[in-house]
Design an enzyme around this catalytic site. Structure first.
Site, PDB file in Angstrom:
ATOM      1  N   ASP A   9       0.898  -1.165   0.000  1.00  0.00           N
ATOM      2  CA  ASP A   9       0.000   0.000   0.000  1.00  0.00           C
ATOM      3  C   ASP A   9       0.929   1.206   0.000  1.00  0.00           C
ATOM      4  O   ASP A   9       1.741   1.367   0.915  1.00  0.00           O
ATOM      5  CB  ASP A   9      -0.858  -0.051   1.275  1.00  0.00           C
ATOM      6  CG  ASP A   9      -1.667   1.208   1.453  1.00  0.00           C
ATOM      7  OD1 ASP A   9      -2.571   1.205   2.295  1.00  0.00           O
ATOM      8  OD2 ASP A   9      -1.389   2.207   0.741  1.00  0.00           O
ATOM      9  N   ILE A  10       0.855   2.033  -1.020  1.00  0.00           N
ATOM     10  CA  ILE A  10       1.830   3.130  -1.181  1.00  0.00           C
ATOM     11  C   ILE A  10       1.840   4.079   0.014  1.00  0.00           C
ATOM     12  O   ILE A  10       2.855   4.711   0.302  1.00  0.00           O
ATOM     13  CB  ILE A  10       1.579   3.890  -2.509  1.00  0.00           C
ATOM     14  CG1 ILE A  10       2.859   4.629  -2.956  1.00  0.00           C
ATOM     15  CG2 ILE A  10       0.384   4.844  -2.428  1.00  0.00           C
ATOM     16  CD1 ILE A  10       2.826   5.099  -4.393  1.00  0.00           C
ATOM     17  N   GLY A  31      -9.618   5.683  -5.263  1.00  0.00           N
ATOM     18  CA  GLY A  31      -8.369   4.940  -5.531  1.00  0.00           C
ATOM     19  C   GLY A  31      -7.199   5.393  -4.667  1.00  0.00           C
ATOM     20  O   GLY A  31      -7.355   5.692  -3.486  1.00  0.00           O
ATOM     21  N   VAL A  32      -6.044   5.458  -5.304  1.00  0.00           N
ATOM     22  CA  VAL A  32      -4.822   5.791  -4.542  1.00  0.00           C
ATOM     23  C   VAL A  32      -4.881   7.243  -4.067  1.00  0.00           C
ATOM     24  O   VAL A  32      -4.397   7.571  -2.979  1.00  0.00           O
ATOM     25  CB  VAL A  32      -3.560   5.498  -5.397  1.00  0.00           C
ATOM     26  CG1 VAL A  32      -3.373   6.502  -6.514  1.00  0.00           C
ATOM     27  CG2 VAL A  32      -2.331   5.422  -4.528  1.00  0.00           C
ATOM     28  N   ASP A  33      -5.557   8.089  -4.830  1.00  0.00           N
ATOM     29  CA  ASP A  33      -5.725   9.503  -4.453  1.00  0.00           C
ATOM     30  C   ASP A  33      -6.451   9.579  -3.106  1.00  0.00           C
ATOM     31  O   ASP A  33      -6.004  10.242  -2.151  1.00  0.00           O
ATOM     32  CB  ASP A  33      -6.548  10.186  -5.561  1.00  0.00           C
ATOM     33  CG  ASP A  33      -6.503  11.701  -5.477  1.00  0.00           C
ATOM     34  OD1 ASP A  33      -7.220  12.347  -6.270  1.00  0.00           O
ATOM     35  OD2 ASP A  33      -5.772  12.227  -4.610  1.00  0.00           O
ATOM     36  N   SER A 116      -2.880   5.872 -13.870  1.00  0.00           N
ATOM     37  CA  SER A 116      -3.942   5.709 -14.888  1.00  0.00           C
ATOM     38  C   SER A 116      -4.460   4.289 -15.042  1.00  0.00           C
ATOM     39  O   SER A 116      -5.382   4.053 -15.835  1.00  0.00           O
ATOM     40  CB  SER A 116      -3.473   6.193 -16.282  1.00  0.00           C
ATOM     41  OG  SER A 116      -3.502   7.595 -16.321  1.00  0.00           O
ATOM     42  N   TYR A 120      -8.880   5.356 -14.441  1.00  0.00           N
ATOM     43  CA  TYR A 120      -8.675   5.940 -15.779  1.00  0.00           C
ATOM     44  C   TYR A 120      -8.529   4.883 -16.872  1.00  0.00           C
ATOM     45  O   TYR A 120      -8.363   5.222 -18.045  1.00  0.00           O
ATOM     46  CB  TYR A 120      -7.489   6.903 -15.759  1.00  0.00           C
ATOM     47  CG  TYR A 120      -7.815   8.267 -15.145  1.00  0.00           C
ATOM     48  CD1 TYR A 120      -9.094   8.545 -14.645  1.00  0.00           C
ATOM     49  CD2 TYR A 120      -6.853   9.273 -15.050  1.00  0.00           C
ATOM     50  CE1 TYR A 120      -9.390   9.778 -14.077  1.00  0.00           C
ATOM     51  CE2 TYR A 120      -7.147  10.514 -14.498  1.00  0.00           C
ATOM     52  CZ  TYR A 120      -8.431  10.751 -14.013  1.00  0.00           C
ATOM     53  OH  TYR A 120      -8.729  11.971 -13.454  1.00  0.00           O
TER      54      TYR A 120
HETATM   55  N1  APR Z   1      -1.318   1.770  -2.979  1.00  0.00           N
HETATM   56  C1  APR Z   1      -0.782   1.503  -4.195  1.00  0.00           C
HETATM   57  N2  APR Z   1      -1.503   1.429  -5.337  1.00  0.00           N
HETATM   58  C2  APR Z   1      -2.823   1.621  -5.229  1.00  0.00           C
HETATM   59  C3  APR Z   1      -3.474   1.913  -3.995  1.00  0.00           C
HETATM   60  C4  APR Z   1      -2.650   1.977  -2.843  1.00  0.00           C
HETATM   61  N3  APR Z   1      -3.145   2.253  -1.640  1.00  0.00           N
HETATM   62  N4  APR Z   1      -4.799   2.056  -4.242  1.00  0.00           N
HETATM   63  C5  APR Z   1      -4.975   1.849  -5.558  1.00  0.00           C
HETATM   64  N5  APR Z   1      -3.802   1.584  -6.145  1.00  0.00           N
HETATM   65  C6  APR Z   1      -3.517   1.290  -7.558  1.00  0.00           C
HETATM   66  C7  APR Z   1      -4.675   0.764  -8.369  1.00  0.00           C
HETATM   67  O1  APR Z   1      -4.788  -0.656  -8.202  1.00  0.00           O
HETATM   68  C8  APR Z   1      -4.210   1.115  -9.773  1.00  0.00           C
HETATM   69  O2  APR Z   1      -3.371   0.079 -10.281  1.00  0.00           O
HETATM   70  O3  APR Z   1      -3.178   2.514  -8.176  1.00  0.00           O
HETATM   71  C9  APR Z   1      -3.373   2.391  -9.583  1.00  0.00           C
HETATM   72  C10 APR Z   1      -4.032   3.669 -10.078  1.00  0.00           C
HETATM   73  O4  APR Z   1      -5.436   3.570  -9.864  1.00  0.00           O
HETATM   74  P1  APR Z   1      -6.327   4.859  -9.439  1.00  0.00           P
HETATM   75  O5  APR Z   1      -6.063   5.202  -8.052  1.00  0.00           O
HETATM   76  O6  APR Z   1      -7.722   4.533  -9.828  1.00  0.00           O
HETATM   77  O7  APR Z   1      -5.776   6.056 -10.341  1.00  0.00           O
HETATM   78  P2  APR Z   1      -6.016   6.359 -11.893  1.00  0.00           P
HETATM   79  O8  APR Z   1      -6.345   5.137 -12.664  1.00  0.00           O
HETATM   80  O9  APR Z   1      -4.844   7.176 -12.301  1.00  0.00           O
HETATM   81  O10 APR Z   1      -7.311   7.273 -11.877  1.00  0.00           O
HETATM   82  C11 APR Z   1      -7.199   8.540 -11.285  1.00  0.00           C
HETATM   83  O11 APR Z   1      -9.043   8.126  -9.864  1.00  0.00           O
HETATM   84  O12 APR Z   1      -8.907   8.171  -7.614  1.00  0.00           O
HETATM   85  C12 APR Z   1      -9.285   8.908  -8.699  1.00  0.00           C
HETATM   86  O13 APR Z   1      -8.946  11.183  -8.044  1.00  0.00           O
HETATM   87  C13 APR Z   1      -8.447  10.125  -8.847  1.00  0.00           C
HETATM   88  O14 APR Z   1      -9.825  11.005 -10.561  1.00  0.00           O
HETATM   89  C14 APR Z   1      -8.575  10.374 -10.302  1.00  0.00           C
HETATM   90  C15 APR Z   1      -8.586   8.991 -10.894  1.00  0.00           C
END
Ligand code: APR
Length: 331
Positions: A9-10, A31-33, A116, A120
């Site tokens: 988990d980042i 998601g990770v955000d 992404s 995304y």
């Molecule tokens: N630690 C590491 N990786 C993670 C975590 C975590 N805690 N949570 C999710 N991920 C991974 C997901 O499995 C995926 O492979 O991060 C990668 C990116 O996924 P997203 O978080 O959905 O990001 P993204 O695809 O770039 O979409 C961005 O999603 O969360 C919203 O605000 C964000 O609108 C933006 C969009």
């Protein structure tokens, strides 16, 4: 090892900077955000509100608040729309801009999620390849340790075809060695005896053919001497070789300065891969470090797969090793 692939988990990563896969508003999301904002606390959002958003492909840096790192680098990846709307270029730019900001902030360690590849919709294996290629290109010119943090089933990342090809290659060899333990141990003894007699015969003929001091020279060439000889023969610089091997500079200078240095197996193989040695020379180099490639472990079989298929891309090999739960190449 400059590029590491880890399952984590980042928000738990104790590094100088973690990268957030944000959206253009920089005001948080899922998601990770969402995970990063939750772990950092309200201070992060307050700072982000002052940034005025972020363009797709660009990146901005903030403090990390309650996270176990110093900085958060927010970057906005492209939404996947089939792949012919400049998504790849935008994604490459996310990694480049984030790495530039990390370098400017004098970070030594940085952790990326797969930008992404979640909401995304960027296909995970393509997203993984862009991440690896862009990060490795940056690391040819810069000293930093970069983590790619995988959060879910990682077999998706190397592509189902490659994953099943390697799985079949392992089964064809691994099963053979382990089909019947009695037969297996008999076979092992037999091969060992055969190897010993072959090796004795080889040494004998080798000794007959060459003079005593040639024999001593060949027999005495150590791992590091063979490594340095091969670097010269290939016309590579030391830096080209150890960077391609995903080995850091400090370890290479230790090996260079100690002719009897005994590397780890993964390090020895990483150099054989960087030098693009054929299987027989790889085995010779390993033997000088006191190791052998054997069909009784998956790690060796995967290495053999890539060498026999002429694929010496250490990052792709590490992706595969990672997908099969093996340790990675490099120091
Ligand atoms: N630690 C590491 N990786 C993670 C975590 C975590 N805690 N949570 C999710 N991920 C991974 C997901 O499995 C995926 O492979 O991060 C990668 C990116 O996924 P997203 O978080 O959905 O990001 P993204 O695809 O770039 O979409 C961005 O999603 O969360 C919203 O605000 C964000 O609108 C933006 C969009």
């Amino acid at each position: 090892m400059p590029v590491q692939i880890v399952r984590n988990d980042i928000t738990k990563m104790k590094v100088d900077a973690i990268v957030n896969a944000a959206n253009n508003s920089l005001l948080g999301g899922g998601g990770v955000d969402g995970a990063i904002h939750r772990a950092a606390g309200p201070g992060l959002l307050k700072e982000c509100e002052k940034l005025g958003g972020c363009e797709t492909g660009d990146a901005k840096i903030t403090g990390a608040y309650n996270l176990p790192c110093k900085y958060v680098i927010h970057t906005v990846g492209p939404v996947w729309r089939g792949g012919d709307h400049g998504e790849r270029e935008k994604l490459i730019s996310c990694y480049r801009r984030s790495l530039e900001l990390a370098k400017k902030a004098e970070c030594e360690t940085v952790a990326f999620p797969l930008i992404s590849s979640g909401v995304y919709g960027y296909p995970k294996d393509k997203a993984f390849k862009v991440a690896l290629d862009t990060i490795s290109e940056f690391l040819l010119e810069n000293d930093m340790t970069v983590y790619i943090v995988i959060f879910d089933k990682y077999a998706l990342y190397i592509g189902e075809k490659l994953f099943s090809d390697i799985g079949k290659y392992i089964d064809d060899r691994y099963v053979e060695e382990h089909s019947d333990s009695r037969l297996y141990s008999m076979k092992r003894r037999e091969t060992a005896l055969l190897d010993m007699s072959l090796c004795a015969a080889e040494n004998e003929s080798l000794l007959k053919e060459c003079t005593l001091d040639d024999a001593l020279k060949t027999l005495d060439e150590s791992f590091s001497e063979m490594l340095l000889r091969k670097i010269d023969e290939k016309g590579m610089t030391d830096a080209e070789c150890y960077k391609k091997a995903n080995i850091d500079r400090k370890l290479f200078s230790k090996i260079r300065s100690d002719r009897l240095y005994k590397p780890k197996k993964t390090t020895a193989i990483a150099f054989a891969i960087a030098l693009e040695l054929p299987l027989d020379e790889t085995k010779e180099m390993l033997m000088k470090a006191g190791f052998a490639l054997s069909h009784s472990n998956k790690f060796d079989i995967i290495i053999e797969y890539f060498i026999t298929h002429g694929n010496y891309n250490i990052y792709e090999i590490n992706e595969a090793l990672f997908a099969f739960d093996q340790c990675l190449l490099g120091a």
